[in-house]
Scaffold this active site. Structure first.
Site, PDB file in Angstrom:
ATOM      1  N   LYS A   1       1.071   1.092 -51.510  1.00 51.22           N
ATOM      2  CA  LYS A   1      -0.207   1.566 -51.575  1.00 51.22           C
ATOM      3  C   LYS A   1      -0.238   3.248 -51.327  1.00 51.22           C
ATOM      4  O   LYS A   1      -0.799   3.725 -52.271  1.00 51.22           O
ATOM      5  CB  LYS A   1      -0.968   0.965 -50.489  1.00 51.22           C
ATOM      6  N   ASN A   2       0.787   3.575 -50.542  1.00 45.84           N
ATOM      7  CA  ASN A   2       0.513   4.980 -50.347  1.00 45.84           C
ATOM      8  C   ASN A   2       1.278   5.944 -51.239  1.00 45.84           C
ATOM      9  O   ASN A   2       1.052   7.246 -51.244  1.00 45.84           O
ATOM     10  CB  ASN A   2       1.033   5.313 -48.870  1.00 45.84           C
TER      11      ASN A   2
ATOM     12  N   CYS B   1     -11.432   8.624 -38.514  1.00 44.13           N
ATOM     13  CA  CYS B   1     -11.423   7.128 -38.773  1.00 44.13           C
ATOM     14  C   CYS B   1     -10.957   6.759 -37.378  1.00 44.13           C
ATOM     15  O   CYS B   1     -10.611   7.508 -36.372  1.00 44.13           O
ATOM     16  CB  CYS B   1     -10.359   6.859 -39.517  1.00 44.13           C
TER      17      CYS B   1
ATOM     18  N   ARG C   1      -8.183  13.129 -37.701  1.00 44.26           N
ATOM     19  CA  ARG C   1      -7.309  13.507 -39.057  1.00 44.26           C
ATOM     20  C   ARG C   1      -7.927  14.705 -39.757  1.00 44.26           C
ATOM     21  O   ARG C   1      -8.600  14.487 -40.705  1.00 44.26           O
ATOM     22  CB  ARG C   1      -7.486  12.181 -39.679  1.00 44.26           C
TER      23      ARG C   1
ATOM     24  N   ASP D   1       3.638   3.425 -39.193  1.00 51.06           N
ATOM     25  CA  ASP D   1       2.482   2.441 -39.951  1.00 51.06           C
ATOM     26  C   ASP D   1       3.107   1.333 -39.589  1.00 51.06           C
ATOM     27  O   ASP D   1       2.724  -0.066 -39.987  1.00 51.06           O
ATOM     28  CB  ASP D   1       2.576   2.703 -41.495  1.00 51.06           C
TER      29      ASP D   1
ATOM     30  N   ARG E   1      -7.207  -3.978 -47.450  1.00 51.81           N
ATOM     31  CA  ARG E   1      -7.137  -2.417 -48.119  1.00 51.81           C
ATOM     32  C   ARG E   1      -5.649  -2.117 -48.288  1.00 51.81           C
ATOM     33  O   ARG E   1      -5.188  -1.231 -49.265  1.00 51.81           O
ATOM     34  CB  ARG E   1      -7.663  -1.471 -46.952  1.00 51.81           C
TER      35      ARG E   1
HETATM   36  C1  EPZ Z   1      -0.243   9.272 -44.776  1.00 48.88           C
HETATM   37  O1  EPZ Z   1      -1.552   9.646 -43.962  1.00 48.88           O
HETATM   38  C2  EPZ Z   1      -0.543   7.632 -44.835  1.00 48.88           C
HETATM   39  N1  EPZ Z   1      -1.619   7.474 -45.799  1.00 48.88           N
HETATM   40  C3  EPZ Z   1      -0.783   6.949 -43.533  1.00 48.88           C
HETATM   41  O2  EPZ Z   1      -0.822   5.839 -43.750  1.00 48.88           O
HETATM   42  C4  EPZ Z   1       0.382   7.304 -42.576  1.00 48.88           C
HETATM   43  O3  EPZ Z   1       0.170   6.924 -41.431  1.00 48.88           O
HETATM   44  C5  EPZ Z   1       0.655   8.827 -42.497  1.00 48.88           C
HETATM   45  O4  EPZ Z   1       0.735   9.622 -43.708  1.00 48.88           O
HETATM   46  C6  EPZ Z   1       1.655   9.288 -41.564  1.00 48.88           C
HETATM   47  O5  EPZ Z   1       2.584   8.597 -41.999  1.00 48.88           O
HETATM   48  C7  EPZ Z   1      -1.348   7.704 -47.154  1.00 48.88           C
HETATM   49  O6  EPZ Z   1      -0.125   8.032 -47.500  1.00 48.88           O
HETATM   50  C8  EPZ Z   1      -2.557   7.414 -47.846  1.00 48.88           C
HETATM   51  P1  EPZ Z   1      -0.477  13.009 -42.194  1.00 48.88           P
HETATM   52  P2  EPZ Z   1      -1.936  11.361 -43.922  1.00 48.88           P
HETATM   53  O7  EPZ Z   1      -1.072  14.146 -43.037  1.00 48.88           O
HETATM   54  O8  EPZ Z   1      -1.353  12.005 -45.123  1.00 48.88           O
HETATM   55  C9  EPZ Z   1      -2.416  15.202 -38.362  1.00 48.88           C
HETATM   56  C10 EPZ Z   1      -1.715   3.426 -43.624  1.00 48.88           C
HETATM   57  O9  EPZ Z   1      -1.897   2.741 -42.573  1.00 48.88           O
HETATM   58  N2  EPZ Z   1      -2.842  16.329 -39.455  1.00 48.88           N
HETATM   59  O10 EPZ Z   1       0.923  13.041 -42.359  1.00 48.88           O
HETATM   60  O11 EPZ Z   1      -3.134  11.569 -43.529  1.00 48.88           O
HETATM   61  C11 EPZ Z   1      -3.133  13.940 -38.561  1.00 48.88           C
HETATM   62  O12 EPZ Z   1      -4.354  13.939 -37.890  1.00 48.88           O
HETATM   63  C12 EPZ Z   1      -2.187   4.913 -43.343  1.00 48.88           C
HETATM   64  O13 EPZ Z   1      -1.426   3.150 -44.792  1.00 48.88           O
HETATM   65  C13 EPZ Z   1      -3.551  17.583 -39.024  1.00 48.88           C
HETATM   66  O14 EPZ Z   1      -3.513  17.656 -37.602  1.00 48.88           O
HETATM   67  O15 EPZ Z   1      -1.043  11.720 -42.387  1.00 48.88           O
HETATM   68  C14 EPZ Z   1      -2.138  12.969 -37.911  1.00 48.88           C
HETATM   69  O16 EPZ Z   1      -2.131  12.936 -36.673  1.00 48.88           O
HETATM   70  C15 EPZ Z   1      -2.759   5.046 -42.025  1.00 48.88           C
HETATM   71  N3  EPZ Z   1      -3.890  18.161 -40.018  1.00 48.88           N
HETATM   72  C16 EPZ Z   1      -0.780  13.677 -38.273  1.00 48.88           C
HETATM   73  O17 EPZ Z   1      -0.893  14.880 -38.662  1.00 48.88           O
HETATM   74  C17 EPZ Z   1      -3.887  17.961 -41.444  1.00 48.88           C
HETATM   75  O18 EPZ Z   1      -4.082  18.697 -41.921  1.00 48.88           O
HETATM   76  C18 EPZ Z   1      -0.263  12.753 -39.570  1.00 48.88           C
HETATM   77  O19 EPZ Z   1      -1.256  13.001 -40.556  1.00 48.88           O
HETATM   78  C19 EPZ Z   1      -3.230  16.728 -41.630  1.00 48.88           C
HETATM   79  C20 EPZ Z   1      -2.749  15.979 -40.592  1.00 48.88           C
END
Ligand code: EPZ
Length: 423
Positions: free
Chosen positions: A22-23, A118, A123, A308, A400
């Site tokens: 998915k990701n 969410c 996020r 995850d 999802r």
């Molecule tokens: C990706 O989300 C995945 N989703 C998530 O999977 C996964 O949990 C996450 O990476 C971490 O591995 C997809 O790929 C579609 P991040 P993403 O940006 O890119 C903070 C699932 O269950 N952050 O690495 O949104 C954020 O709040 C989903 O399949 C900021 O502060 O994750 C989080 O605490 C859930 N500012 C941390 O970083 C930003 O601009 C990790 O977020 C961006 C992120």
């Protein structure tokens, strides 16, 4: 709203085929916006998130056709002329924010709704914004939308992410493929889904190196051409189903599962008494003894233990021998599955980002509520080993990210069925 009913039914045996990730698919699909030529994805998973991304791309003017019951996605953004990603779509799925980089690179402007928080956390998108601003984008937040534009196109830059954000890495890499000059992205995320995206972009003519390490270098080119690319296997689905025999016993073969995508997760399985054997077609997983050992878990960026898979691992630890401490370091609120597992008889103490689980002999079936994607599947895993019947409500969360979970688990002997309820 559908429910899923599970009755603990003893050891599992048989094969489960792993779907495309998915990701990975959610970042590969927006890549179509980078080229006027068709981009076709194969091995795509049939999930509601993919349908949401399809709706979003169509709203931007891209053509998206699905074939072979959704396993093939043929896209063309030749005539895509809308650059506004509407709140109604983006609020449903955070990954919609992955159109920001491609729209900026291709059209020089983009209006993308902030996804909003969410259940697992606030996020924000500050890391995406600062990286794109470093490349010359002017981005301002107005009425809940990011208004981004570049006068004269994006320029290559030397960028260091304050945190190795997966999405920010994907947005920046995609934007940099068409920027003028070279971009060096430091403290980049290393997840396999990013490696898969880069392999696809390279087929489209992008000049990128360093994917899978913390420094990715992108040499901007004038245009990208079309390509066909298979979506990489889903490592989170693989890890999830590896934990089913850990809870219920038995032996399961995961067709298409790849150990090289699982980083530290497999070391943890070994420590808790789960044997994983690679086969020419995937992985065979079985529980070594009658009960797994408690282990401690800290979620980290790849190749550390994936956030995850934290909820699913907590479900396993509920009936492990001993006490385990799970520390969630990636998201600020990712323990919503704990109160539901406690309803099933688990002993869990949550303090901030740390959950302490004291193993009990058996959980008991109960009515439970899914709250987010990975929490919902952890409840199903717990139910596989529980006494009696568990009813998991609000399974739309599950759909999802997990393709036909009841079919895949029934095929290995689980007693699981979907009950469609009127609204
Ligand atoms: C990706 O989300 C995945 N989703 C998530 O999977 C996964 O949990 C996450 O990476 C971490 O591995 C997809 O790929 C579609 P991040 P993403 O940006 O890119 C903070 C699932 O269950 N952050 O690495 O949104 C954020 O709040 C989903 O399949 C900021 O502060 O994750 C989080 O605490 C859930 N500012 C941390 O970083 C930003 O601009 C990790 O977020 C961006 C992120």
């Amino acid at each position: 709203m559908d429910k899923i009913v599970v009755r603990g039914n003893g050891p599992l045996n048989g094969k489960i085929s792993i779907s495309g990730a998915k990701n990975a698919c959610l970042t590969l699909m927006p890549a179509t916006l980078l080229s006027e030529e068709p981009l076709t994805l194969t091995n795509a998973p049939r999930l509601s998130d993919i349908r949401t991304m399809t709706t979003l791309l169509r709203s931007l003017g891209a053509e998206v056709q699905t074939m072979q019951e959704g396993k093939v996605i043929a896209m063309s953004s030749h005539d895509a002329d809308n650059h506004v990603a509407d709140y109604d779509i983006v609020r449903k799925m955070r990954a919609s924010n992955l159109v920001l980089g491609p729209l900026l690179a291709r059209h020089g402007h983009a209006v993308v709704s902030l996804p909003g928080g969410c259940s697992i956390g606030a996020r924000p998108m500050d890391i995406h914004v600062s990286a794109l601003e470093a490349m010359g984008a002017e981005i301002e937040l107005k009425d809940g939308y990011l208004h981004a534009k570049t006068s004269g196109g994006l320029k290559g830059a030397d960028i260091t992410l304050r945190f190795a954000s997966v999405g920010a890495t994907e947005n920046t890499v995609m934007a940099a493929t068409l920027a003028k000059g070279t971009t060096v992205l430091r403290n980049a995320a290393r997840e396999p889904e990013i490696v898969d995206l880069v392999e696809c972009l390279r087929k489209m003519g992008a000049e990128i190196e360093g994917e899978g390490t913390d420094t990715i270098t992108i040499q901007g080119v004038d245009r990208l051409h079309g390509a066909t690319h298979p979506v990489v296997a889903d490592r989170i689905e693989t890890g999830t189903y590896m934990l089913a025999p850990a809870i219920a016993g038995g032996e399961v073969e995961l067709i298409g599962g790849r150990i090289d995508l699982l980083g530290a997760f497999c070391e943890k399985l070994d420590a808790c008494g789960i044997d994983v054997t690679e086969t020419p077609t995937g992985l065979i997983v079985r529980r070594r003894n009658g009960r797994v050992n408690a282990v401690n878990v800290v979620t980290e960026i790849f190749p550390g233990f994936p956030t995850d898979l934290q909820a699913q691992m907590m479900a396993v630890m509920c009936t492990a021998e001993g006490v385990s401490v799970l520390e969630e370091r990636i998201f600020e609120n990712r323990f919503m599955h704990a109160p539901e597992l406690i309803r099933m008889g688990a002993h869990i103490d949550v303090h901030g980002g740390t959950a302490t689980v004291t193993g009990v002999d058996k959980l008991k079936g109960a009515q439970v509520m899914a709250t987010d994607l990975r929490a919902s599947v952890s409840l199903i895993l717990a139910a596989l080993g529980a006494e009696g019947e568990t009813v998991v409500n609000r399974v739309y969360h599950l759909d999802r990210g997990y393709e036909r979970v009841e079919d895949k688990l029934s095929a290995v002997g689980a007693h699981i069925e979907r009950v469609s309820e009127d609204e």
